[in-house]
Every structure is written in structure tokens, then in C-alpha cells.
Design a protein around this motif. Structure first.
Motif, short mmCIF file in Angstrom:
data_model
loop_
_atom_site.label_atom_id
_atom_site.label_comp_id
_atom_site.label_asym_id
_atom_site.label_seq_id
_atom_site.Cartn_x
_atom_site.Cartn_y
_atom_site.Cartn_z
N ASP A 52 0.83 -1.21 0.00
CA ASP A 52 0.00 0.00 0.00
C ASP A 52 0.86 1.26 0.00
O ASP A 52 0.54 2.24 -0.68
N VAL A 53 1.92 1.24 0.79
CA VAL A 53 2.81 2.39 0.95
C VAL A 53 4.24 1.86 0.89
O VAL A 53 4.52 0.79 1.45
N SER A 54 5.14 2.59 0.23
CA SER A 54 6.49 2.05 0.09
C SER A 54 7.52 3.13 -0.19
O SER A 54 7.23 4.13 -0.85
N LYS A 55 8.72 2.92 0.32
CA LYS A 55 9.89 3.66 -0.15
C LYS A 55 10.27 3.07 -1.50
O LYS A 55 10.29 1.84 -1.68
N VAL A 56 10.58 3.93 -2.46
CA VAL A 56 11.04 3.48 -3.77
C VAL A 56 12.12 4.42 -4.26
O VAL A 56 12.28 5.54 -3.76
N SER A 57 12.86 3.98 -5.25
CA SER A 57 13.79 4.86 -5.95
C SER A 57 12.99 5.81 -6.84
O SER A 57 12.01 5.40 -7.48
N TYR A 58 13.43 7.07 -6.92
CA TYR A 58 12.80 7.96 -7.89
C TYR A 58 12.96 7.44 -9.31
O TYR A 58 12.15 7.74 -10.18
N GLY A 59 13.99 6.62 -9.53
CA GLY A 59 14.20 6.07 -10.86
C GLY A 59 13.08 5.17 -11.34
O GLY A 59 12.91 4.98 -12.55
N VAL A 60 12.27 4.60 -10.44
CA VAL A 60 11.17 3.73 -10.85
C VAL A 60 9.85 4.48 -10.91
O VAL A 60 8.86 3.95 -11.43
N VAL A 61 9.81 5.71 -10.42
CA VAL A 61 8.55 6.45 -10.37
C VAL A 61 7.86 6.57 -11.73
O VAL A 61 6.64 6.39 -11.83
N PRO A 62 8.60 6.85 -12.82
CA PRO A 62 7.90 6.94 -14.11
C PRO A 62 7.13 5.67 -14.48
O PRO A 62 6.10 5.74 -15.15
N ALA A 63 7.61 4.51 -14.02
CA ALA A 63 6.98 3.24 -14.37
C ALA A 63 5.77 2.91 -13.50
O ALA A 63 4.93 2.09 -13.88
#
Length: 276
Positions: A52-63
Motif C-alpha cells: 500500500d505504501v512504500s519507499k522506492v527509488s525515484y528512478g522507478v517512479v515513471p513506471a
């Protein structure tokens, strides 16, 4: 209401989320089931819509921007905070067409920054970030892109810096470096999303008010157990942008989206309204 939350075991994440996940601030009826995983695993889980909620790399945000919205608090963004390209002593230049390089995950911002600097790199190996220093030292690869605690430990382990990929990004774009952010499902109720954003901000401020305290929660999950390194890690990656990305942080993310679109011309149109 119960939600799943994924964060990395790195000191900046556990520092920011300590109050939120361990009951030091009032979360009302919201409860979080927390998992700790390396950021590339979290990126892959976000692609699959697992949490539901997660830390992610900004590099994956577009996907993932169609399914997840970025919160304005809780992330890692700034100047002088980027990944480093390192090698064993004696390597004075990186030859991207022939040399093997370990990179911490295909979807990481580190990979995006490395690809911006070396678009011709032909022998990339994607590894868990904590394995990269040993892979370089052992000769399994010729160079490696290091993140997190590695920034503070590589020299003591006998490695040398070839390029600060963050500095290269800043020279090329003039923008701060957007490393990682917090995302939440767009299908969650709008009031829940706003409450999450407020709580992450409150948890961040709670931690900053107690700096330089390193809590048991942070120590328990850290990859590097030296407390001085944990403090360095927190001091570098937790800053005003972690409280709120602000206008400068928002522009940095827009810059990353532009760079991603240029580097991936075959991808579908990149969504621009990525923030909540």
C-alpha cells in the motif's frame, strides 16, 4: 485501517519512520504492517502493486506513477548525496564499453545516474547494494556503483572513487539529486492519503528533534553497525527535503522525469502529476 508499508533497513528510512511505526506519534485508527527490504526489491514490489505504501527509488517512479502517488515527505533528496562509482586501486579510468560494473538494481536512481554518465556501458550486472563492494574487491566486477553506507566505508575497505555520479548529475542538470521517495496507492481514499503524508512528515520532524540520537530500531536494522557511520548516513540523507520536497525538490523530480523520458524514448508518455 491496516496498510502495508515497505521501507529499507537503511538508517535514513528507519530514522524517519521510527516514530510512526513504533507508536511514538498518534496514528489514530491507522495501523501499519511494516516490512524491511532493499530498495530494488521494493521497486519490484511497487511495479507489481504489492504494498500500500512504500519507499522506492525515484528512478522507478515513471513506471509506477499510474498506480502510486508520491508523498511530499519522507524521502531522500539533496545535493552532495549521490551514488559513487568505485574500483580497486590502480584503475584510473572507467572504460564503459569493456569493463564490468555492478549496479544496485535496474530501477534504482543510481542506475539512472550511472546511465546518464555512461550511456555506452555494455557490461552491467545488477546486484543487491550491500554485495557490491565485495564484488569489486573480489574481482567479480571491475567497478561498482555504491549507495547508502558504502559512501562512508569504501575507502577504508580499499576502494577508490572514479566518479561521484551525483556531482555529475548536478553539473548536467543544475538540480538537486532525487534519490528515493515514499509512494502510496492512488486507490486509497483521499483522506487516508493526506493523513499518511501528514504522519510521515510528523514522524520525520519527531526524529529530527531528537538528532543525533540513534535509536535501537535504527541500530537493529542497519547494515553497517558502527554508530558513527549510522549518524553520517542520517545526517547526509535526512534534511529539509525529507520534511517536504518543496519547490526545489519538485523541480528536481520534474528534471528526473525529463531525463528518464530522453533516455527511454521507446517508453510510453511519462506521467507528470506524480505527487499526491
Amino acid at each position: 485501517m491496516r496498510l502495508t508499508l515497505g521501507i529499507s533497513p537503511c538508517p535514513n528510512d528507519t530514522f524517519i519512520f521510527d516514530a510512526l511505526v513504533n507508536g511514538a506519534i498518534d496514528t489514530g485508527e491507522l495501523r501499519l504492517d511494516v516490512v524491511h527490504e532493499d530498495v530494488q526489491t521494493l521497486n519490484e514490489w511497487a511495479r507489481a502493486g504489492r504494498l500500500d505504501v512504500s519507499k522506492v527509488s525515484y528512478g522507478v517512479v515513471p513506471a509506477i506513477a499510474g498506480d502510486y502517488a508520491l508523498l511530499r515527505s519522507g524521502g531522500a533528496l539533496g545535493r552532495g548525496v549521490g551514488p559513487l562509482l568505485v574500483a580497486r586501486p590502480g584503475v584510473d579510468a572507467f572504460r564503459p564499453e569493456t569493463m564490468r560494473v555492478a549496479v544496485p538494481g535496474r530501477d534504482t536512481t543510481a542506475h539512472l545516474l550511472f546511465s546518464l554518465a555512461y550511456p555506452g556501458a555494455a557490461h552491467k550486472q545488477f546486484r543487491v547494494f550491500s554485495d557490491i563492494e565485495d564484488a569489486v574487491l573480489g574481482g567479480a566486477v571491475d567497478a561498482g556503483v555504491i549507495i547508502h553506507e558504502g559512501r562512508f566505508t569504501y575507502a577504508a575497505k580499499g576502494l577508490v572513487k572514479l566518479l561521484d555520479l551525483g556531482e555529475h548529475w548536478e553539473r548536467q542538470t543544475g538540480a538537486p539529486i532525487p534519490l528515493g521517495g515514499i509512494v502510496a496507492r492512488r486507490t486509497l481514499d483521499r483522506d487516508v492519503l493526506r493523513a499518511l503524508e501528514r504522519l510521515v512528515r510528523e514522524s520525520t520532524l519527531h526524529a529530527l528533534a531528537r538528532r543525533p540520537l540513534v535509536t535501537e530500531y535504527v541500530r537493529r536494522h542497519a547494515q553497517e553497525m558502527d554508530e558513527a557511520v549510522m549518524r553520517q548516513h542520517i545526517d547526509l540523507y535526512v534534511n529539509d527535503f525529507s520534511v517536504d520536497v518543496g519547490d526545489a525538490g519538485g523541480r528536481a523530480v520534474e528534471t528526473l522525469l525529463d531525463v528518464y523520458a530522453r533516455m527511454n524514448p521507446a517508453s510510453a508518455g511519462v506521467r507528470r502529476d506524480v505527487f499526491l
